[in-house]
Design an enzyme around this catalytic site. Structure first.
Site, mmCIF file in Angstrom:
data_model
loop_
_atom_site.group_PDB
_atom_site.id
_atom_site.type_symbol
_atom_site.label_atom_id
_atom_site.label_comp_id
_atom_site.label_asym_id
_atom_site.label_seq_id
_atom_site.Cartn_x
_atom_site.Cartn_y
_atom_site.Cartn_z
ATOM 1 N N GLU A 55 0.823 -1.210 0.000
ATOM 2 C CA GLU A 55 0.000 0.000 0.000
ATOM 3 C C GLU A 55 0.857 1.260 0.000
ATOM 4 O OE1 GLU A 55 -2.247 -3.031 2.658
ATOM 5 O OE2 GLU A 55 -0.195 -2.616 2.001
ATOM 6 N N THR A 164 12.645 -44.330 -7.581
ATOM 7 C CA THR A 164 13.472 -43.140 -7.395
ATOM 8 C C THR A 164 14.947 -43.380 -7.705
ATOM 9 O OG1 THR A 164 13.816 -43.663 -5.057
ATOM 10 C CG2 THR A 164 11.920 -42.281 -5.609
ATOM 11 N N ALA A 165 15.325 -44.636 -7.846
ATOM 12 C CA ALA A 165 16.721 -44.973 -8.137
ATOM 13 C C ALA A 165 16.790 -46.426 -8.592
ATOM 14 C CB ALA A 165 17.594 -44.781 -6.904
ATOM 15 N N ARG A 210 20.627 -22.715 -5.668
ATOM 16 C CA ARG A 210 21.725 -22.366 -6.570
ATOM 17 C C ARG A 210 21.245 -21.284 -7.542
ATOM 18 N NH1 ARG A 210 22.173 -27.966 -5.803
ATOM 19 N NH2 ARG A 210 21.074 -28.513 -7.723
ATOM 20 N N GLY A 306 14.569 -39.257 1.299
ATOM 21 C CA GLY A 306 14.347 -40.590 0.767
ATOM 22 C C GLY A 306 12.968 -41.126 1.109
#
Length: 372
Positions: A55, A164-165, A210, A306
């Site tokens: 404002e 995931t892996a 980053r 994880g």
């Protein structure tokens, strides 16, 4: 109730408010538009905590033209003296005759008081225009003020078959570079980033935002504008080594354990590292107690962890949102599962979730789901 012009002006105020998403923490992101008829005579947004509110910027731009105008504000104007004077008082002194507010401020120091101050001064006040959009914009602030708990987002990345892996732990890279840049922007919007000791031991990450990976944001944000989230490491048995990449980045780190660290370890920590001792549940950090503590530090928490830790937040009903980056890859049945969750005996026991957004990020798909 709302005219086309009202909707247009509030939409503009919300667009302005979004400009502060990465810079206003711990304050909410707020936009303001001042209009005379169909003409915008002043506008602004809250840029940084401790600085002028939306404002104030709009009134400064409008000057004497503000008398008799309508103000469109995405959050109830403040009514108290903090690091800045009350915005409600500023609107009154400028001679604004009507104020349209998207949503009430849940902060106990404000909560209806700003509205009452305006009305007592004879200003017409309307509340609720594009309210859901305004609440969504500041969902962490809203939850924190109402429940004294931060908004919790669980971020995961997986293949089409929910892995995931690979079985040997290799996971670089499931998703593409566009998704990884998008995660940097997600980190930059949260007050804390939580992970577990296993992730630190396996990957030795920095866990910071980053700047050079923020994509188009670098055109509107300087590196000094970026507020690094508190990096929270859950280390129930105090196993963190004395030399880790985390310590190389000069931004706050909170180590959370259920047993004390040795004096030798503590002496080796840089000044930006602090420690929290919490009770354990089955040998693991009490996550509910953790969130109670984090609510005193920030309004929003991003969990990047994880399957075990991410699954624990979901299984205990502590997560509000799931952001899943899904890659067009298949890792096979021996790959590591997305989440570690209890066995469900019926469909009625499954976690309840609603898809709120789905979009392509490079070659991947980002799903945002509200958990309840």
């Amino acid at each position: 109730m709302w005219s086309i012009q009202d909707i247009k002006m509030m939409s503009r105020a919300l667009t302005l408010a979004r400009k502060g998403l990465y810079t206003t923490r711990p304050n909410p992101s707020v936009g303001c538009v001042l209009a005379q008829g169909g003409e915008v005579i002043g506008e602004g947004y809250h840029i940084k905590a401790g600085g002028p509110h939306a404002e104030v910027h709009a009134l400064a731009q409008a000057g004497s033209k503000a008398k008799g105008c309508t103000a469109y504000v995405t959050l109830e104007p403040c009514s108290h003296y903090g690091r800045t004077p009350p915005c409600a008082k500023g609107l009154i002194q400028a001679g604004v005759t009507r104020v349209v507010i998207a949503t009430e401020d849940p902060n106990p120091q404000v909560k209806g008081r700003g509205i009452a101050m305006l009305q007592d001064a004879g200003i017409q006040v309307s509340v609720g225009l594009l309210g859901p959009e305004a609440i969504k914009l500041n969902k962490g602030f809203m939850k924190s003020m109402a429940k004294k708990l931060p908004w919790v987002t669980v971020k995961l990345a997986a293949s089409l078959d929910g892995k995931t892996a690979l079985s040997n732990g290799v996971s670089k890279w499931i998703t593409g570079p566009e998704s990884r840049r998008d995660v940097q922007r997600l980190r930059a919007r949260h007050g804390a980033l939580v992970t577990g000791i296993e992730t630190v031991l396996a990957d030795n990450p920095h866990l910071n935002v980053r700047y050079n990976e923020l994509g188009e944001l670098v055109h509107s944000l300087s590196e000094s504008d970026v507020i690094q989230p508190i990096r929270v490491i859950l280390d129930s048995r105090a196993r963190l080594p004395e030399k880790v990449a985390l310590f190389d980045i000069q931004s706050p780190i909170l180590l959370v354990s259920c047993v004390p660290y040795s004096e030798e370890s503590r002496q080796a920590w840089p000044d930006h590292v602090s420690h929290l001792l919490l009770p354990s549940i089955d040998g693991r950090v009490d996550l509910a107690k953790l969130l109670e503590h984090l609510s005193t530090l920030c309004h929003s928490v991003l969990v990047e962890a994880g399957a075990t830790l991410a699954g624990a937040f979901m299984a205990e009903g502590l997560a509000d949102e799931l952001v899943l980056y899904q890659a067009i890859k298949i890792l096979g049945d021996k790959g590591r599962n997305l989440l570690s969750l209890p066995e469900y005996g019926s469909m009625a026991m499954l976690p309840s979730m609603t898809l709120v957004d789905e979009r392509k990020v490079g070659s991947d798909t980002r799903l945002t789901l509200k958990l309840s």
